[in-house]
Write a protein that holds these residues in place. Structure first.
Motif, mmCIF file in Angstrom:
data_model
loop_
_atom_site.group_PDB
_atom_site.id
_atom_site.type_symbol
_atom_site.label_atom_id
_atom_site.label_comp_id
_atom_site.label_asym_id
_atom_site.label_seq_id
_atom_site.Cartn_x
_atom_site.Cartn_y
_atom_site.Cartn_z
ATOM 1 N N UNK A 62 0.834 -1.200 0.000
ATOM 2 C CA UNK A 62 0.000 0.000 0.000
ATOM 3 C C UNK A 62 0.874 1.258 0.000
ATOM 4 N N UNK A 63 1.949 1.241 0.781
ATOM 5 C CA UNK A 63 2.858 2.387 0.828
ATOM 6 C C UNK A 63 3.503 2.617 -0.544
ATOM 7 N N UNK A 64 3.879 1.531 -1.231
ATOM 8 C CA UNK A 64 4.485 1.650 -2.554
ATOM 9 C C UNK A 64 3.482 2.179 -3.579
ATOM 10 N N UNK A 65 2.244 1.685 -3.531
ATOM 11 C CA UNK A 65 1.207 2.170 -4.434
ATOM 12 C C UNK A 65 1.008 3.673 -4.254
ATOM 13 N N UNK A 66 0.922 4.094 -3.003
ATOM 14 C CA UNK A 66 0.696 5.518 -2.722
ATOM 15 C C UNK A 66 1.901 6.366 -3.131
ATOM 16 N N UNK A 67 3.075 5.829 -2.967
ATOM 17 C CA UNK A 67 4.277 6.542 -3.389
ATOM 18 C C UNK A 67 4.258 6.738 -4.907
ATOM 19 N N UNK A 68 3.841 5.703 -5.633
ATOM 20 C CA UNK A 68 3.828 5.786 -7.090
ATOM 21 C C UNK A 68 2.801 6.801 -7.584
ATOM 22 N N UNK A 69 1.587 6.767 -7.041
ATOM 23 C CA UNK A 69 0.560 7.701 -7.539
ATOM 24 C C UNK A 69 0.850 9.132 -7.101
ATOM 25 N N UNK A 70 1.624 9.304 -6.040
ATOM 26 C CA UNK A 70 1.969 10.661 -5.586
ATOM 27 C C UNK A 70 2.844 11.382 -6.604
#
Length: 414
Positions: free
Chosen positions: A338-346
């Motif tokens: 989840x942290x990686x997904x959010x980092x990518x969309x940021x």
């Protein structure tokens, strides 16, 4: 009965494919499209509220939330109905054991379930119906069954005659020995004297001392379990609807008996087009269940500051029909993902999003294949962040599309 509030779900620029589901009754994958002029109609059996929501429950409701979303993304309106068995033997037994009023226990645990479903962003049912409030529907259905000779009395109780439905057994496909074994294990009473068939289930349980009861033409008592769901589904979805869903432990007797009750009144008309069943979730080497005490509660995870989206993501890593074992490592992996997904969309820009959107929608339309859908998002995240090499930011609006499809189709808010 009050449901829970609905999350805001973004619309998508493309229409998802038609939904295909594995049908327990036939063993085939069937395209499930609503009848012309009708919404897609889904019934998912609800909880008996004598304890908190564990991850086995959550896996089922998150799993069939994917169906609700897949239909909506395919352009259909959806009527989703769920029950709450707020009076039944396990509830009464638990209330007596912990010395609490059974109504208070049911209300408390139902409210906790609502909170858990809201936190997991499960779309709420249009009709959320308790067993107690459905008693008039049950009484009416028993009277209809009585009129066609499908029920009979044994003392103060009323039983359904399984031979009243010529299609009895077709939903589960089980042989008689298996039925008898499961019936005894899952709340049935095969050894009760006076029954026409050991498999006949009670539809109205006559009043017992110390138990709640309600007046009826059959005498005071309360509903049987299977007819509760049958009566609710008939009232709110019609005599035939699209999908009956629930855990695989409901295949028999619950879904078989419910179908029989309804089909005895509409011979030749299947109660549901498709019967879909979620797998069992294990923990410490056994199926997660209250009787074994090997439970992991959604509320306990939430109260320990775990993001509910990580809980949902951990559940989505497994196909809804799969049996699987919960481990803490899966949750920690989901937190990291989840942290990686959010980092990518940021980042805003990213790898091309269109193929990901198409793949996610196609995967969920193909028997709710969440692991395949998540793999597509994982690959986009890896490409965008450059995990496997040079970062790809060739699509300036990628994040907008990824956030929308992950929310709309998978129910994960980034």
């Amino acid at each position: 009965m009050l449901s829970w509030s609905a999350p805001q779900v973004p619309g998508l620029a493309i229409v998802a494919p038609p939904v295909r589901l594995h049908d327990t009754a036939t063993g085939e994958r069937i395209v499930v499209e609503p009848d012309e002029g009708q919404p897609a109609r889904l019934y998912v059996c609800g909880i008996t509220p004598y304890d908190a929501t564990h991850l086995g429950h959550a896996a089922t409701y998150v799993g069939y939330d994917l169906l609700n979303r897949a239909w909506r993304n395919a352009g259909h309106e959806v009527t989703y109905v769920q029950n709450v068995t707020d009076v039944d033997d396990p509830l009464l037994e638990r209330a007596a054991k912990v010395k609490i009023d059974w109504v208070e226990l049911a209300e408390r645990e139902t409210e906790l379930f609502r909170q858990d479903m809201h936190a997991l962003r499960v779309l709420p049912p249009a009709d959320y119906i308790g067993a107690v409030e459905s008693i008039p529907l049950v009484v009416e259905m028993i009277q209809d069954l009585e009129a066609v000779g499908a029920v009979y009395r044994v003392g103060e109780d009323v039983y359904y005659d399984v031979t009243a439905d010529p299609a009895f057994g077709k939903e589960s496909g089980y042989d008689r020995d298996t039925m008898l074994e499961l019936f005894g294990e899952r709340g049935g009473d095969p050894d009760t004297p006076g029954k026409r068939d050991p498999l006949d289930p009670v539809v109205w349980r006559g009043e017992r001392e110390g138990e709640p009861s309600w007046p009826s033409p059959f005498g005071p008592g309360r509903p049987g379990w299977h007819i509760e769901c049958a009566a609710i589904a008939r009232r709110y979805l019609g005599a035939a609807f699209d999908v009956q869903a629930g855990g695989s432990d409901l295949i028999f007797p619950h879904h078989e008996m419910g179908a029989g009750h309804a089909q005895a009144l509409t011979p030749g008309t299947p109660f549901a087009k498709v019967y879909s069943h979620s797998g069992m979730v294990g923990y410490d080497g056994e199926k997660m269940s209250k009787s074994r005490g090997n439970l992991v509660f959604v509320s306990a995870l939430r109260n320990s500051d775990i993001d509910p989206m990580a809980i949902r993501l951990a559940l989505l890593r497994h196909h809804v029909r799969s049996d699987w074992e919960w481990t803490d490592d899966q949750l920690f992996d989901a937190v990291d993902s989840l942290a990686q997904w959010r980092k990518a969309v940021a980042l805003g820009a990213g790898a091309p999003a269109e193929p990901v959107v198409t793949e996610v929608l196609a995967a969920l339309a193909d028997d709710l294949d969440a692991p395949r859908a998540l793999a597509a998002v994982d690959a986009w995240v890896a490409a965008t962040l450059g995990t496997d090499g040079l970062a790809d930011t060739s699509d300036p609006d990628a994040a907008v599309s990824i956030i929308a499809v992950v929310d709309s189709a998978l129910g994960v808010a980034l």
